[in-house]
Motif scaffolding. Structure first.
Motif, PDB file in Angstrom:
ATOM      1  N   LEU A 110       0.837  -1.199   0.000  1.00  0.00           N
ATOM      2  CA  LEU A 110       0.000   0.000   0.000  1.00  0.00           C
ATOM      3  C   LEU A 110       0.866   1.241   0.000  1.00  0.00           C
ATOM      4  O   LEU A 110       1.988   1.232   0.506  1.00  0.00           O
ATOM      5  CB  LEU A 110      -0.928   0.015   1.225  1.00  0.00           C
ATOM      6  N   ALA A 111       0.340   2.317  -0.560  1.00  0.00           N
ATOM      7  CA  ALA A 111       1.032   3.611  -0.570  1.00  0.00           C
ATOM      8  C   ALA A 111       0.103   4.670  -0.007  1.00  0.00           C
ATOM      9  O   ALA A 111      -1.123   4.512  -0.019  1.00  0.00           O
ATOM     10  CB  ALA A 111       1.476   3.980  -1.981  1.00  0.00           C
ATOM     11  N   GLN A 112       0.679   5.757   0.470  1.00  0.00           N
ATOM     12  CA  GLN A 112      -0.082   6.810   1.134  1.00  0.00           C
ATOM     13  C   GLN A 112       0.295   8.167   0.539  1.00  0.00           C
ATOM     14  O   GLN A 112       1.470   8.531   0.520  1.00  0.00           O
ATOM     15  CB  GLN A 112       0.232   6.820   2.634  1.00  0.00           C
ATOM     16  N   PRO A 113      -0.676   8.936   0.025  1.00  0.00           N
ATOM     17  CA  PRO A 113      -0.345  10.285  -0.446  1.00  0.00           C
ATOM     18  C   PRO A 113      -0.107  11.222   0.740  1.00  0.00           C
ATOM     19  O   PRO A 113      -0.748  11.091   1.785  1.00  0.00           O
ATOM     20  CB  PRO A 113      -1.582  10.695  -1.241  1.00  0.00           C
ATOM     21  N   GLN A 114       0.815  12.134   0.583  1.00  0.00           N
ATOM     22  CA  GLN A 114       1.112  13.118   1.621  1.00  0.00           C
ATOM     23  C   GLN A 114       0.619  14.497   1.188  1.00  0.00           C
ATOM     24  O   GLN A 114       0.679  14.843   0.015  1.00  0.00           O
ATOM     25  CB  GLN A 114       2.626  13.175   1.879  1.00  0.00           C
ATOM     26  N   ASP A 115       0.150  15.284   2.169  1.00  0.00           N
ATOM     27  CA  ASP A 115      -0.283  16.671   1.913  1.00  0.00           C
ATOM     28  C   ASP A 115      -1.331  16.733   0.806  1.00  0.00           C
ATOM     29  O   ASP A 115      -1.264  17.582  -0.091  1.00  0.00           O
ATOM     30  CB  ASP A 115       0.915  17.555   1.544  1.00  0.00           C
ATOM     31  N   LEU A 116      -2.298  15.833   0.857  1.00  0.00           N
ATOM     32  CA  LEU A 116      -3.336  15.776  -0.170  1.00  0.00           C
ATOM     33  C   LEU A 116      -4.375  16.866   0.086  1.00  0.00           C
ATOM     34  O   LEU A 116      -5.041  16.877   1.118  1.00  0.00           O
ATOM     35  CB  LEU A 116      -3.991  14.388  -0.165  1.00  0.00           C
ATOM     36  N   VAL A 117      -4.498  17.792  -0.860  1.00  0.00           N
ATOM     37  CA  VAL A 117      -5.492  18.866  -0.762  1.00  0.00           C
ATOM     38  C   VAL A 117      -6.229  18.974  -2.090  1.00  0.00           C
ATOM     39  O   VAL A 117      -5.719  18.561  -3.134  1.00  0.00           O
ATOM     40  CB  VAL A 117      -4.848  20.227  -0.412  1.00  0.00           C
ATOM     41  N   TYR A 118      -7.449  19.527  -2.037  1.00  0.00           N
ATOM     42  CA  TYR A 118      -8.189  19.736  -3.277  1.00  0.00           C
ATOM     43  C   TYR A 118      -8.860  21.092  -3.239  1.00  0.00           C
ATOM     44  O   TYR A 118      -9.050  21.694  -2.188  1.00  0.00           O
ATOM     45  CB  TYR A 118      -9.227  18.629  -3.484  1.00  0.00           C
ATOM     46  N   GLN A 119      -9.211  21.576  -4.424  1.00  0.00           N
ATOM     47  CA  GLN A 119      -9.895  22.863  -4.533  1.00  0.00           C
ATOM     48  C   GLN A 119     -10.730  22.861  -5.801  1.00  0.00           C
ATOM     49  O   GLN A 119     -10.266  22.442  -6.869  1.00  0.00           O
ATOM     50  CB  GLN A 119      -8.869  24.002  -4.594  1.00  0.00           C
ATOM     51  N   TRP A 120     -11.971  23.312  -5.684  1.00  0.00           N
ATOM     52  CA  TRP A 120     -12.819  23.433  -6.871  1.00  0.00           C
ATOM     53  C   TRP A 120     -12.334  24.595  -7.731  1.00  0.00           C
ATOM     54  O   TRP A 120     -11.910  25.629  -7.226  1.00  0.00           O
ATOM     55  CB  TRP A 120     -14.277  23.677  -6.472  1.00  0.00           C
ATOM     56  N   LEU A 121     -12.438  24.419  -9.036  1.00  0.00           N
ATOM     57  CA  LEU A 121     -12.115  25.479  -9.987  1.00  0.00           C
ATOM     58  C   LEU A 121     -13.347  25.788 -10.816  1.00  0.00           C
ATOM     59  O   LEU A 121     -14.129  24.898 -11.143  1.00  0.00           O
ATOM     60  CB  LEU A 121     -10.975  25.059 -10.928  1.00  0.00           C
ATOM     61  N   GLU A 122     -13.495  27.064 -11.197  1.00  0.00           N
ATOM     62  CA  GLU A 122     -14.596  27.422 -12.077  1.00  0.00           C
ATOM     63  C   GLU A 122     -14.342  26.875 -13.472  1.00  0.00           C
ATOM     64  O   GLU A 122     -13.204  26.656 -13.879  1.00  0.00           O
ATOM     65  CB  GLU A 122     -14.766  28.941 -12.138  1.00  0.00           C
ATOM     66  N   ASP A 123     -15.418  26.678 -14.212  1.00  0.00           N
ATOM     67  CA  ASP A 123     -15.315  26.146 -15.563  1.00  0.00           C
ATOM     68  C   ASP A 123     -14.445  27.055 -16.421  1.00  0.00           C
ATOM     69  O   ASP A 123     -14.392  28.265 -16.230  1.00  0.00           O
ATOM     70  CB  ASP A 123     -16.722  26.046 -16.172  1.00  0.00           C
ATOM     71  N   CYS A 124     -13.722  26.465 -17.369  1.00  0.00           N
ATOM     72  CA  CYS A 124     -12.795  27.206 -18.221  1.00  0.00           C
ATOM     73  C   CYS A 124     -13.446  27.553 -19.552  1.00  0.00           C
ATOM     74  O   CYS A 124     -14.409  26.945 -19.989  1.00  0.00           O
ATOM     75  CB  CYS A 124     -11.540  26.385 -18.479  1.00  0.00           C
ATOM     76  N   ILE A 125     -12.904  28.535 -20.196  1.00  0.00           N
ATOM     77  CA  ILE A 125     -13.358  28.973 -21.508  1.00  0.00           C
ATOM     78  C   ILE A 125     -12.271  28.644 -22.516  1.00  0.00           C
ATOM     79  O   ILE A 125     -11.098  28.881 -22.281  1.00  0.00           O
ATOM     80  CB  ILE A 125     -13.627  30.493 -21.526  1.00  0.00           C
ATOM     81  N   LEU A 126     -12.647  28.098 -23.665  1.00  0.00           N
ATOM     82  CA  LEU A 126     -11.690  27.807 -24.723  1.00  0.00           C
ATOM     83  C   LEU A 126     -12.113  28.514 -26.000  1.00  0.00           C
ATOM     84  O   LEU A 126     -13.297  28.722 -26.256  1.00  0.00           O
ATOM     85  CB  LEU A 126     -11.593  26.304 -24.988  1.00  0.00           C
ATOM     86  N   ALA A 127     -11.124  28.857 -26.801  1.00  0.00           N
ATOM     87  CA  ALA A 127     -11.406  29.490 -28.084  1.00  0.00           C
ATOM     88  C   ALA A 127     -11.871  28.434 -29.078  1.00  0.00           C
ATOM     89  O   ALA A 127     -11.268  27.382 -29.216  1.00  0.00           O
ATOM     90  CB  ALA A 127     -10.166  30.191 -28.613  1.00  0.00           C
ATOM     91  N   THR A 128     -12.952  28.710 -29.792  1.00  0.00           N
ATOM     92  CA  THR A 128     -13.438  27.837 -30.849  1.00  0.00           C
ATOM     93  C   THR A 128     -13.604  28.684 -32.095  1.00  0.00           C
ATOM     94  O   THR A 128     -14.548  29.466 -32.209  1.00  0.00           O
ATOM     95  CB  THR A 128     -14.784  27.192 -30.464  1.00  0.00           C
ATOM     96  N   GLY A 129     -12.663  28.549 -33.041  1.00  0.00           N
ATOM     97  CA  GLY A 129     -12.690  29.417 -34.209  1.00  0.00           C
ATOM     98  C   GLY A 129     -12.435  30.846 -33.805  1.00  0.00           C
ATOM     99  O   GLY A 129     -11.454  31.164 -33.148  1.00  0.00           O
ATOM    100  N   GLU A 130     -13.326  31.736 -34.176  1.00  0.00           N
ATOM    101  CA  GLU A 130     -13.160  33.159 -33.875  1.00  0.00           C
ATOM    102  C   GLU A 130     -13.856  33.567 -32.596  1.00  0.00           C
ATOM    103  O   GLU A 130     -13.657  34.657 -32.100  1.00  0.00           O
ATOM    104  CB  GLU A 130     -13.717  33.998 -35.048  1.00  0.00           C
ATOM    105  N   SER A 131     -14.690  32.707 -32.053  1.00  0.00           N
ATOM    106  CA  SER A 131     -15.458  33.080 -30.874  1.00  0.00           C
ATOM    107  C   SER A 131     -15.061  32.219 -29.692  1.00  0.00           C
ATOM    108  O   SER A 131     -14.515  31.135 -29.843  1.00  0.00           O
ATOM    109  CB  SER A 131     -16.959  32.911 -31.150  1.00  0.00           C
ATOM    110  N   LYS A 132     -15.340  32.717 -28.502  1.00  0.00           N
ATOM    111  CA  LYS A 132     -15.075  31.975 -27.274  1.00  0.00           C
ATOM    112  C   LYS A 132     -16.380  31.412 -26.740  1.00  0.00           C
ATOM    113  O   LYS A 132     -17.357  32.129 -26.596  1.00  0.00           O
ATOM    114  CB  LYS A 132     -14.421  32.877 -26.231  1.00  0.00           C
ATOM    115  N   GLN A 133     -16.393  30.131 -26.467  1.00  0.00           N
ATOM    116  CA  GLN A 133     -17.590  29.477 -26.000  1.00  0.00           C
ATOM    117  C   GLN A 133     -17.286  28.677 -24.742  1.00  0.00           C
ATOM    118  O   GLN A 133     -16.172  28.188 -24.579  1.00  0.00           O
ATOM    119  CB  GLN A 133     -18.135  28.522 -27.079  1.00  0.00           C
ATOM    120  N   PRO A 134     -18.264  28.536 -23.856  1.00  0.00           N
ATOM    121  CA  PRO A 134     -18.042  27.693 -22.672  1.00  0.00           C
ATOM    122  C   PRO A 134     -17.760  26.258 -23.093  1.00  0.00           C
ATOM    123  O   PRO A 134     -18.297  25.767 -24.078  1.00  0.00           O
ATOM    124  CB  PRO A 134     -19.362  27.807 -21.905  1.00  0.00           C
ATOM    125  N   ARG A 135     -16.901  25.616 -22.336  1.00  0.00           N
ATOM    126  CA  ARG A 135     -16.603  24.207 -22.616  1.00  0.00           C
ATOM    127  C   ARG A 135     -17.838  23.342 -22.394  1.00  0.00           C
ATOM    128  O   ARG A 135     -18.016  22.334 -23.055  1.00  0.00           O
ATOM    129  CB  ARG A 135     -15.480  23.711 -21.699  1.00  0.00           C
TER     130      ARG A 135
END
Length: 711
Positions: free
Chosen positions: A656-681
């Motif tokens: 067995l193995a054990q992770p150390q200092d395991l933390v998490y954080q929610w992130l807001e959804d990202c935006i990506l470029a699609t052609g000439e316009s930016k649309q939500p993923r």
């Protein structure tokens, strides 16, 4: 056995096991390289990306290309939803901010400046850089005792003509690892040049250096320090010069001293001061001797007299295999790939930072190649001189900063269940119980028609021609690499295949050159495999052994669950690292008396990697290993392949193995470029995870336990 659920994996025919019974969640990892950041942790517990020098922002070409394709990677951290309960020992808000900083740095593609690294390396005294490591290497109490011993030795140093130096000694402790002893020897010498260290049965002792004391009777203490630092640097491109000296007899005595003690290593010469004539005195210059160029075979003493130059540096790469990066560096620096050493292979689809050491390349030479190396999509920084190669496994572990995108519940999950609760529950369970320490799919060649363990098995069977054909088995597609491989499989035309194989496929081209020269029979294929560096050849063997270990771990857990049973092997120490360098004396076979005393836990149980110098468990696993080897045609295998100069002693790995200092954080959804316009993923929330693992543990396996799905 309720603690385990099983899932079939493409890695091997054996179902893999879970440790915890939480539900988990779904998501996407490695959406791009910058979503998976791996930073090596050195043996002192320090991130190699921050070791030694300051950094400024610079842009790596590969990462720039990723930034162009993902122009809106900047993410804003959302406030974490209220957790149903507080975790014991859960990192505070400051740690979450640290995790944010890591991801922000990655999104900005911040890399360290080589020029500043080299400037700091050249301006900072080596003693200052090395001195701070003694507390870490020896412990504060021993380091303080060494300080007092050094101060006392300096005061007791005899004057000229007063006889021998004081024979007092100080024990610094016993250190089993050669690399650790080497680091201590160097650190003590750099901070206290007037002391020398000797090893006696792994015990390091410090004592006054009579050679240093003798030199101090001839020159100033500053010059003595300078000469010994020069000798320790082993930089064959540098020189050391004593102060101008008008006394010919005194210069003669200095020449004699250097020749007497270091004559095989360096040579000295006096130079009159330019334009001043000999009456104004001369300076003595010391330089390393040139390498022996005669054709005769040199003995061990000759080799020691011409020490190699070793330069350590941090390598940062993106979307590139470690061995491919080494091939690029070797080409740029005009050396062979085997001149490079590293502590471990890093992920390909990731941004990774790791320490490397290159032989016979000076800091100045590496710095001069900075721009051409950067043009290959690599970054080198934190340059410093060291005394020897790195050994595989010579690290404490790796730190991971990972973004999981498109977080959602499993399809079969209860509709009313909260996604936040699922994530929190998963993190909590893995922090408490850990995960099965499987080797990850990248160890075997994920998604390939022929995986590395199949080649390793052929090599162990000494079916070298079969191993070559497996090596050149093409994948689907008609790209140049697969065209070349297909041509070889159909024709066995090594010369024609070499002409088709792209230049960057270093391993394939090395093998093809040897096949073209020696033929495609058993002897020719042996020469072909020998054309690869040892580290590359042994990888295939280790891949097969890793597959066996994974299957053994699943059998062990399905048979005995999370209980320690009679005949198990347990580690006899509390080392956090993989047990790859340990021998039979450091594992113990659990007895019935041990079980009654309840002195061992499941976290101490280890399983052997196959080899010729390991102890197998004394329970049902003994028969399992025997049957596994018989199934693969290795019943009589000695795990030695003389034709390929390979020896596989084996090692032990924690179940067995054990992770150390395991933390998490929610992130807001990202935006990506699609052609000439930016649309939500439109892919839902993303999750940032940050944790550290011991060496040889796989983040993808940890994520698999957290998410309860194959990743």
């Amino acid at each position: 056995m309720e603690a385990f659920r099983h899932t079939h994996s493409s890695v091997d025919a054996s179902p893999l096991c879970w440790v915890s019974d939480h539900t988990g969640f779904s998501g996407t990892i490695k959406d791009s390289a910058i979503d998976f950041v791996v930073t090596e942790i050195d043996v002192r517990g320090q991130l190699v990306s921050k070791a030694g020098v300051g950094c400024d922002l610079d842009t790596c070409s590969v990462e720039c290309e990723q930034e162009k394709s993902h122009p809106s990677r900047n993410k804003r951290l959302k406030k974490p939803e209220k957790s149903p309960e507080n975790l014991s020992g859960w990192p505070n808000h400051d740690r979450l901010e640290d995790a944010k900083v890591v991801h922000d740095e990655v999104d900005q593609i911040a890399v360290c400046s080589l020029s500043e690294s080299a400037a700091n390396s050249s301006s900072m005294p080596v003693s200052e850089a090395q001195g701070g490591t003694l507390d870490l290497l020896l412990g504060s109490s021993v380091a303080q005792a060494l300080e007092k011993f050094a101060s006392s030795a300096k005061e007791r140093r005899p004057a000229a003509g007063q006889g021998a130096v004081d024979e007092a000694t100080l024990s610094l402790g016993t250190f089993q690892e050669k690399s650790q002893r080497a680091a201590i020897h160097l650190a003590v010498r750099q901070k206290f040049p007037f002391l020398k260290t000797v090893t006696n049965n792994a015990e390091i002792q410090a004592r006054p250096d009579p050679q240093y004391s003798e030199l101090c009777h001839l020159v100033s203490e500053k010059e003595a320090d300078g000469l010994f630092s020069f000798l320790d640097s082993k930089d064959t491109s540098s020189k050391f010069t004593f102060q101008r000296d008008g006394n010919k007899e005194h210069r003669k005595a200095v020449h004699h001293f250097v020749s007497k003690y270091f004559g095989k290593l360096v040579e000295t010469k006096s130079f009159s001061e330019q334009g001043g004539g000999s009456r104004h005195g001369a300076v003595i210059t010391v330089r390393f001797r040139d390498k022996v160029t005669s054709s005769r075979k040199r003995n061990a003493n000759d080799c020691q007299a011409v020490p190699a130059t070793y330069t350590a540096f941090t390598l940062r790469k993106a979307n590139m295999e470690t061995l491919e990066a080494i091939a690029c560096l070797a080409s740029e620096l005009g050396v062979v790939p085997s001149d490079f050493s590293y502590a471990g292979i890093k992920d390909k689809k990731a941004v990774t930072s790791q320490t490397m050491v290159v032989k016979n390349v000076t800091i100045d030479r590496l710095q001069a190649k900075r721009l051409s190396i950067q043009s290959k999509g690599l970054k080198v920084y934190n340059l410093r001189a060291v005394t020897q190669h790195l050994q595989v496994g010579q690290l404490k572990g790796n730190h991971f900063s990972i973004i999981i995108r498109n977080i959602r519940k499993h399809q079969e999950d209860e509709p009313e269940a909260s996604l936040t609760d699922r994530v929190f529950e998963a993190i909590k369970k893995v922090k408490e119980k850990g995960f099965v320490n499987y080797y990850g799919p990248q160890r075997f060649g994920l998604g390939q028609n022929v995986q590395a363990d199949q080649i390793g098995l052929a090599l162990l069977e000494e079916k070298l021609v079969k191993a070559v054909h497996l090596f050149f088995t093409p994948e689907e597609g008609n790209d140049p690499v697969n065209k070349a491989k297909r041509h070889f499989i159909n024709t066995e035309d090594a010369k024609g295949t070499l002409a088709l194989m792209p230049e960057y496929k270093t391993r394939e081209r090395l093998v093809l050159r040897a096949l073209n020269r020696y033929g495609i029979n058993q002897e020719g294929c042996s020469r072909a495999w020998l054309s690869l560096p040892h580290s590359m050849r042994i990888l295939y063997i280790h891949s097969y052994c890793s597959k066996v270990w994974n299957e053994a771990a699943s059998f062990r857990l399905k048979t005995y669950d999370l209980k320690v049973v009679e005949g198990d092997l347990v580690a006899c120490n509390n080392l956090e690292r993989d047990l790859s360098s340990q021998n039979n004396q450091q594992v113990h076979i659990v007895t019935a008396e041990d079980l009654e005393s309840n002195i061992y836990s499941i976290n101490q149980v280890v399983l052997p990697m196959p080899g010729n110098n390991i102890q197998y468990p004394c329970n049902k696993l003994t028969l399992w290993y025997q049957e596994a080897f018989a199934r693969d045609g290795l019943k009589a295998c000695k795990f030695r392949i003389p034709a390929l100069q390979l020896n596989v002693p084996g090692c032990y790995r924690r179940l067995l193995a054990q992770p150390q200092d395991l933390v998490y954080q929610w992130l807001e959804d990202c935006i990506l470029a699609t052609g000439e316009s930016k649309q939500p993923r439109g892919t839902g929330d993303s999750l940032s995870l940050s944790f550290s693992l011991s060496s040889s543990c796989y983040a993808t396996v940890c994520l698999r336990e957290i998410m309860k799905c194959n990743v």
